[in-house]
Design a protein around this motif. Structure first.
Motif, short mmCIF file in Angstrom:
data_model
loop_
_atom_site.label_atom_id
_atom_site.label_comp_id
_atom_site.label_asym_id
_atom_site.label_seq_id
_atom_site.Cartn_x
_atom_site.Cartn_y
_atom_site.Cartn_z
N PRO A 18 -35.93 18.11 -14.10
CA PRO A 18 -35.88 17.51 -12.77
C PRO A 18 -34.50 17.72 -12.14
O PRO A 18 -33.49 17.85 -12.82
N SER A 19 -34.46 17.74 -10.83
CA SER A 19 -33.19 17.99 -10.14
C SER A 19 -32.26 16.79 -10.20
O SER A 19 -31.04 16.94 -10.14
N THR A 20 -32.78 15.60 -10.33
CA THR A 20 -31.92 14.41 -10.47
C THR A 20 -32.26 13.72 -11.78
O THR A 20 -33.43 13.64 -12.16
N ILE A 21 -31.22 13.24 -12.46
CA ILE A 21 -31.41 12.57 -13.74
C ILE A 21 -31.00 11.11 -13.56
O ILE A 21 -29.91 10.82 -13.09
N THR A 22 -31.87 10.21 -13.94
CA THR A 22 -31.58 8.79 -13.84
C THR A 22 -31.10 8.30 -15.20
O THR A 22 -31.80 8.47 -16.20
#
Length: 123
Positions: A18-22
């Motif tokens: 994914p492009s953003t990691i939480t």
């Protein structure tokens, strides 16, 4: 007999990350955190107890008193008399005139072996 290669397996399809990691709100650690202990130098806790700093122990008090007395006497000697003798400006020109070097005296001598003359032979 010709070798037959096994049939090529189709490449496994991998999804891109994914492009953003939480991030998780807390670290995934199951152990209790280490206790926080405040520390300070031993000199602050002992307040000059039985273990004094080295410059408070050495030199011994009697030696320190003797050195102080010697320094005081040295300072008294250095002050000297109140009336100092007058400085006499002497004229040494006669001495230098008598011991003058002659005009042929070399002020600088070239060290031996440092100057060479190349003798070129004409043939």
């Amino acid at each position: 007999q010709p070798q037959t290669q096994p049939p090529a397996k189709p490449a496994k399809v991998v999804e891109p990350p994914p492009s953003t990691i939480t991030l998780r709100p807390e670290a995934p650690v199951s152990q209790a955190p280490a206790p926080v202990i405040t520390s300070q130098p031993a000199t602050a806790t002992l307040k000059g107890g039985k273990n004094l700093r080295g410059d408070l122990k050495w030199p011994p008090p009697e030696t320190k008193a003797q050195m102080e007395a010697e320094n005081q006497a040295r300072m008294e000697i250095a002050r000297g008399p109140v009336c100092r003798p007058r400085k006499v400006n002497r004229d040494y020109s006669g001495f230098f005139a008598q011991h003058a070097l002659n005009s042929t005296y070399p002020g600088y001598k070239v060290p031996p072996g440092t100057q060479f003359y190349l003798h070129e032979r004409s043939s």
